[in-house]
Structure formats: C-alpha cells, structure tokens
Design a protein around this motif. Structure first.
Motif, PDB file in Angstrom:
ATOM      1  N   SER A 232      55.246  55.606  26.193  1.00  0.00           N
ATOM      2  CA  SER A 232      55.139  56.552  25.106  1.00  0.00           C
ATOM      3  C   SER A 232      55.843  58.141  25.486  1.00  0.00           C
ATOM      4  N   LEU A 233      55.815  58.256  26.879  1.00  0.00           N
ATOM      5  CA  LEU A 233      56.628  59.373  27.154  1.00  0.00           C
ATOM      6  C   LEU A 233      57.910  59.225  27.066  1.00  0.00           C
ATOM      7  N   VAL A 459      54.046  65.808  33.731  1.00  0.00           N
ATOM      8  CA  VAL A 459      54.186  67.104  33.964  1.00  0.00           C
ATOM      9  C   VAL A 459      55.383  67.769  33.340  1.00  0.00           C
ATOM     10  N   LEU A 460      56.445  67.112  33.274  1.00  0.00           N
ATOM     11  CA  LEU A 460      57.612  67.557  32.581  1.00  0.00           C
ATOM     12  C   LEU A 460      57.340  67.642  31.110  1.00  0.00           C
ATOM     13  N   PHE A 468      63.647  65.483  27.339  1.00  0.00           N
ATOM     14  CA  PHE A 468      63.260  64.039  27.724  1.00  0.00           C
ATOM     15  C   PHE A 468      62.836  64.138  29.199  1.00  0.00           C
ATOM     16  N   PRO A 469      61.600  63.562  29.560  1.00  0.00           N
ATOM     17  CA  PRO A 469      60.815  63.873  30.592  1.00  0.00           C
ATOM     18  C   PRO A 469      61.371  63.112  31.878  1.00  0.00           C
ATOM     19  N   ILE A 470      62.466  63.160  32.173  1.00  0.00           N
ATOM     20  CA  ILE A 470      63.325  62.638  33.366  1.00  0.00           C
ATOM     21  C   ILE A 470      64.055  63.506  34.165  1.00  0.00           C
ATOM     22  N   GLN A 471      63.891  63.517  35.588  1.00  0.00           N
ATOM     23  CA  GLN A 471      64.766  64.232  36.364  1.00  0.00           C
ATOM     24  C   GLN A 471      65.617  63.399  37.089  1.00  0.00           C
ATOM     25  N   SER A 472      66.868  63.616  37.044  1.00  0.00           N
ATOM     26  CA  SER A 472      67.949  62.834  37.719  1.00  0.00           C
ATOM     27  C   SER A 472      68.123  62.870  39.278  1.00  0.00           C
ATOM     28  N   GLY A 473      67.876  64.083  39.583  1.00  0.00           N
ATOM     29  CA  GLY A 473      68.171  64.354  41.212  1.00  0.00           C
ATOM     30  C   GLY A 473      69.383  64.509  41.586  1.00  0.00           C
ATOM     31  N   ILE A 474      70.410  64.729  40.649  1.00  0.00           N
ATOM     32  CA  ILE A 474      71.636  64.923  40.896  1.00  0.00           C
ATOM     33  C   ILE A 474      72.064  66.427  40.910  1.00  0.00           C
ATOM     34  N   ASN A 475      72.872  66.939  41.964  1.00  0.00           N
ATOM     35  CA  ASN A 475      73.337  68.360  42.059  1.00  0.00           C
ATOM     36  C   ASN A 475      72.358  69.217  42.372  1.00  0.00           C
TER      37      ASN A 475
END
Length: 690
Positions: A232-233, A459-460, A468-475
């Motif tokens: 759902s998220l 949490v996002l 959009f509740p995703i973190q890429s971790g890039i840069n």
C-alpha cells in the motif's frame, strides 16, 4: 424582309388581294351547338390517325406507376420509423433506415415534382376532354413547382383549386424535411436495483477477525499481511491522491475532507476531486463485490458505511535509543488490553461492539474504561529516537459512491446516521493490537552491523505523504527522518491512515486484488449494515441476556463466511441506471411524411386512372402546342401527322423555329414558325395579336 421559299405551304393574309380581304371579316363563326352536332365529312375516309385509350405513351404510364410505388415506399418508411420505437441502435434495420433518411431529402422533392406535375396534366387532359373552364385548365397544366400556385393566386386569388394546389405543393418541402427527421437517437433509461456486498469493519466483521486470528490462530498472522501493508505504501503518488487504489477499490474520504459550506439537509457534504493523500481514510479502498461488473452496465449509485481510525495531534519528544532497541519504527498501544480474561478487555470490547456490558466487579464508567487509548510511535535511527504519542478514536461515516461510464469514486460524505457507538472505542480495544505488531514488523529490524541505515517507508510517509517513500542511498542523501519536525496535526492524519490501512490489510488481505465471487452473495454472510451486523447472527434478546459476548461470539461464527469469501460482507442497495441508445420516432415529422405521401399517391393514382379514360391526345405541351394548326410550320405533309406532343416533337426535332413577325391585311403580328418563314422581330414596330 426575308424572301420565302417557293414551296411555301401557305399564303399570308398580306398576299390576299386587297379587294378580297373584306370577305374574311364578314365570315361568320359557327356557334358551339353547330360544332357539337357537326360530323366531319372525312371521318370514315381513313385519313389521319384514330385515337386510342389510354392516350399518350405507354412508357410514360409505366413510369408514373413506378413513381406511385416509390411514394408508397415513403409511406412505409414513415410507418417503420413509428414501429421501431425504443429499438436499440446498430441493427440492420436501423442502419437501413438511417441510409434511407439520408437519401430521402434528395429523392422526395424529385419524386413529388415528377409525379404531381404529370398527374395534374393527365387530370387536365381528361377534364379538357369533357369540357372544363379555361381558368381550371390553365391552373392544372401550368403548375409544375411550389412557386406556380403562388403566381396563380395573383391572377385568381379566390380560386379554391389554386389554393388546393398550393397546399399540395407545400407538401413537397415538408415531405423532404420529414424524410430526414423521421427518427432520432436517444438514451433509454432503465433503473434497476442490485444488492452489493462490501467489506464490513463494523461489529460483525471485527468479531469474525477476532475469532479467526486471536482464537483460531492464537494471535498469529500470515507474513503476507505485512507485505500487503508494505504494498500500500509503494503505490504511486497519483494513486494515493486519487479516488481509487492500485487495485481499483473505491477509497473513502475523511469526514473533514467534505465541504461543510455545502452541507444539505441530510448531512451530506460534497467531496471534490482531491489532490491530497490525507483526504482519504486509508491507502486502500473498500473492496466491493461485483462493482466492476455492474458499473460496466451503466451508471451506479450507492452508499457504504464504514469506520476509520482518528488520532489526536501528536505529542513528540526526542531521546536516546536503548541498548538492543530495534532500528526503524515501532508502534505500540500503551494502555490497550490484550488479554481476553480481563474485565477491562470485556468492558471496552463490549462497548466497541455495541453490546450490553455484563455485570463485573469493576466500575465500567470509570475513566479508564471510557477515555481513548494511547498509541506511541517510536522512530529510532542509530543512537537517537523520537517518540510521538496520540490518542486513538474512531469515526463512523457514510460515503456516497457514484460510477459514471465505468469510473467510480466517492462524491459525498457524512457522519453515520445508523452507527452510534462511542468513538473512544476502537478495534484496538478488541483484537487490533496485533496490527501494531504487524506495522512494527514491516517498519523495523535489528541492526546488522552497519548495513542498516535510513528511515522506513512508514516513517517516510509520516514525514511527507506526497513523496514516494523510498530512499536510494546514492550520493549521501538524507539518511534519517526526524518525525519530531513533522507538524503534529499532519502527523496525526498520516498516522491514522497507516493504522486504518493496517487494519484493512489484516481484515481483508486477499480482497484488494478483486475477482471476488459474485454468483452467490450468501457466502459473505447474511445481509446487514455494519452497525447492526451482530443482530444478523442472533436476535436482540440473546444479546440483552448476555448469551454472547466479545470473547464468546455466536457459535459457528467462523463458518459464517464461505471459504472462498475473504471477509464478512455488509450489504447495500445500488441503483443501476442503464442507458441504451435507441431509436425514437419524430411523430410530427412522420405524420407529415405520411400525409404528404398519401396525398401524392392519391393524386398519382388519380392521374393514372384518368389516363385509362382519356383518348384526348396530349396537345398541351407549351412548345409543341404552338405547332398545331400553325400555317407557319410544315410537318410531313401527310394526312397522318402525329397529334400527341411527344410523337410530334420527335418529328419536328430537326426544324429550326423562331418567334418572328408576318404582315397580314391588318398590320404586322408576332407568330411562331419556322425560321425561314418569319421575319425577325424589330424594335419600334407596333405588333398586334392574330
């Protein structure tokens, strides 16, 4: 003056000796009686041509019969238009009628002019054969278009015949216009009512889940429930802010998303298209059995009753993490009862279900049993943590859902008029504390050395529902979200959405993807509305006597719903309005076409009928008629020169004719004759009639 040929077949009056011209003026003209009784001397000599019936060309007669049949076709066309009322469009007959209507305005005026003018001339010839007034004959023979009767009215305004001819010719444009307006397409409305079932999160639905999870599975739940919550998220932002979820289920608006300035007498508030995720109660829509099938048939309108979690504005503070504390977000109810044998559990669960409270050793009206419960969100990242606490309540609402052209959405919302349970009691007072464990499972984990960092999707979402509740971790992007920086009101609304979403994921995890069985609605339980669901399985007296309770639901509740049904289904009555494109006749135009065609057919039949009684030749042609008895025209010179206009025109087709002048003993006159026998007309010459 031109010279005349030597074989000139006549002697002009000007060539008669002047002393004999007086004899012409003294000749007496016989009266009508003399003509009527006189028998031609050469009647039996065999010269000339014998008249026959019917007079005129047989080909022309057959042509007029064909025109009468075409007129009948227009009558049939109008009758068919009247007979196909409410006939669905697209069939062979309808297509043929549409083609005929496109050709009708072109064919009908041509048919009308051809048949009416020829029929009037046939009637005129018949009347001339029997004796007729000159005015009548003139009107019959010289009416070839709608404008002709109008011109005749100038000279004979009191003539009933001319007025009748005008009415006849007016039917030509009316009939032509009628042919294209015989029928039209419209939508026929058929209103029916159908029963729908939808996910019930009221008392009966909660009793069913309590029996299935807390009792039968000892509080355990499939890991796939956690996955559907996470799914759902992961829906797109457009879906989260839209009227439907990713699987096509209709989302329910929050009560505060309605427009209170336009509230009606029944409490309904319009809900406009939203661009905010916070306008809805959950990231999931309500699964509705068979809605896609019914919506494909027409427009649908119905109401659903449901409840959703509300949170008070969050109270937040930061702290250090504890040793061994899970990283990410955990959620827990601080004062919920999780043991069914507790009196506190029974009191609050009974109130949530709307059941009477049995006698206990504790006061059921104490603040501990009437005030809202408290939920706490813990967000831990590395050595820092943020706590947010909110009070739990529920809101009971009704939503009006409409489907137009297969697209569904909630259009109005109001406070429930049937569910009057206390809003301080929620599913977390009964069984749903395990849903908090599911959110914790999906939102947190033990740290594995240094490979776990950042914030969870939950949490996002709490931090920003429009991202959009995703973190890429890039840069070296943002690693930690501090929920204490979120507006407390916004946090409460987003947190309530997460809790309501988790409840739906546990109560109907297999329902969101659709394809729900529709052949037998009884597999979803007995028909009911959520507020009175408990009464659908037992009568009121049984509840009043405390035969059933929160921890002792009716026997067989687990078998209330069929194995293929994913939830207990509340019932609603949907109004289905089907629009079928059909043909409708234009009665006025159809009647006009019938009247016009009937009159045309009647005149046509009359013309054909008198043809069979007519032996008088057609000498009324306006051009060929000038050649009869004309001393300035030479035909074959034989005794059997044709009389009928068509035959005569064939004989004379090669001759060159001219309107010119000749000089008789009275002066110069205008005549019609062969070009070589007459002198061209001149200006300034006083002409006289012969």
């Amino acid at each position: 003056m031109p010279r005349y040929p030597e074989d000139r077949p006549y002697m002009a009056v000007s060539e008669v000796p002047r002393e004999d011209r007086s004899l012409l003026s003294t000749m007496e003209v016989p009266n009508k009686a003399v003509y009527a009784s006189q028998v031609p001397l050469d009647a039996n000599r065999g010269s000339g041509r014998t008249l026959r019936k019917p007079a005129g060309s047989i080909v022309a007669l057959i042509f007029e019969m064909f025109l009468c049949l075409v007129a009948l076709c227009f009558i049939a066309l109008a009758l068919i238009a009247l007979s196909i009322k409410n006939r669905p469009t697209g069939d062979t007959l309808g297509d043929a009628m549409e083609q005929a209507m496109t050709l009708g305005p072109t064919i009908y005026p041509i048919l009308f002019a051809a048949l009416l003018s020829r029929s009037l001339k046939s009637i005129g010839r018949y009347c001339a054969q029997r004796s007729v007034g000159m005015a009548t004959l003139w009107a019959l023979m010289n009416t070839n278009a709608t404008a002709d009767p109008l011109l005749h009215l100038v000279s004979t305004p009191a003539s009933l015949l001319v007025w009748g001819l005008l009415v006849l010719w007016v039917m030509s444009p009316l009939g032509g216009q009628s042919a294209i307006r015989l029928m039209y397409k419209t939508n026929a409305t058929d209103v029916t009512h159908s029963e729908l079932r939808y996910w019930d999160n009221g008392p009966l639905g909660n009793m069913f889940v309590y029996q299935g999870i807390n009792v039968n599975n000892d509080g355990s739940w499939p890991l796939s429930m956690r996955d559907i919550y996470s799914a759902s998220l992961m829906q797109s932002i457009a879906i989260k802010t839209g009227a439907l979820d990713q699987w096509g289920n209709v989302k329910i608006p929050r009560l505060e998303a309605g427009d209170p300035s336009q509230i009606d007498n029944d409490g309904w508030m319009p809900f406009q298209n939203s661009t905010s995720t916070e306008s809805f109660t959950s990231l999931f829509g309500v699964p509705i059995v068979g809605l896609d099938q019914i919506a494909a048939k027409g427009d649908v309108e119905f109401t659903v009753e449901t409840a959703y979690i509300e949170l008070s504005p969050a109270s937040m503070y930061n702290r250090d993490t504890f040793q061994g504390e899970d990283q990410g977000m955990t959620v827990e109810c601080l004062d919920c009862y999780d043991y069914a044998g507790d009196d506190g559990f029974l009191i609050r669960a009974q109130r949530f279900l709307g059941l009477p409270i049995p006698e206990t050793d504790v006061d059921p009206n104490s603040a501990n049993f009437t005030t809202p419960r408290t939920v706490r969100f813990n967000s831990s990242v590395n050595v820092e943590a943020t706590e947010a606490t909110c009070q739990l309540t529920q809101q009971m609402v009704e939503a009006l859902i409409k489907c137009v052209n297969g697209v569904c959405g909630a259009t109005k919302v109001r406070q429930s008029t049937t569910d009057h349970r206390g809003k301080n009691f929620t599913s977390f007072d009964y069984w749903a504390w395990i849903a908090l464990d599911m959110i914790t499972s999906a939102s947190s984990a033990k740290a594995a050395r240094e490979v776990l960092w950042g914030s969870t999707s939950s949490v996002l979402f709490l931090n920003d529902s429009s991202a959009f509740p995703i973190q890429s971790g890039i840069n070296n992007g943002l690693q930690r979200v501090n929920i204490s920086e979120v507006d407390p009101v916004a946090f409460a609304r987003r947190g309530s959405i997460l809790l309501s979403t988790a409840l739906q994921a546990m109560m109907a995890p297999t329902a969101f993807a659709g394809s729900l069985p529709t052949s037998n609605l009884s597999i979803y339980g007995p028909p009911h509305i959520p507020a009175y669901g408990a009464l659908a399985v037992a009568n009121q007296s049984e509840y009043d006597q405390h035969i059933y309770a929160a921890w002792g639901p009716p026997l067989g509740l687990g078998r209330l719903v069929g194995q293929v049904a994913p939830f207990v289904g509340a019932s609603t009555n949907a109004t289905l309005t089907q629009y079928t494109e059909v043909y409708r006749p234009s009665y006025v135009w159809a009647i006009l076409l019938i009247v016009s065609s009937v009159l045309l057919f009647a005149v046509g039949v009359a013309g054909i009928s008198v043809r069979f009684k007519t032996l008088a030749p057609n000498i009324f042609d306006p051009v060929v008629g000038l050649t009869y008895g004309n001393p300035y025209m030479s035909l074959t010179g034989r005794d059997d020169d044709p009389i009928d206009a068509d035959e005569r025109a064939l004989v004379l087709r090669e001759k060159r004719v001219q309107l010119g002048e000749v000089d008789d003993y009275k002066g110069v006159k205008v005549v019609f004759g062969e070009a070589g026998y007459v002198t061209p007309l001149r200006l300034g010459v006083p002409y006289h009639a012969s």
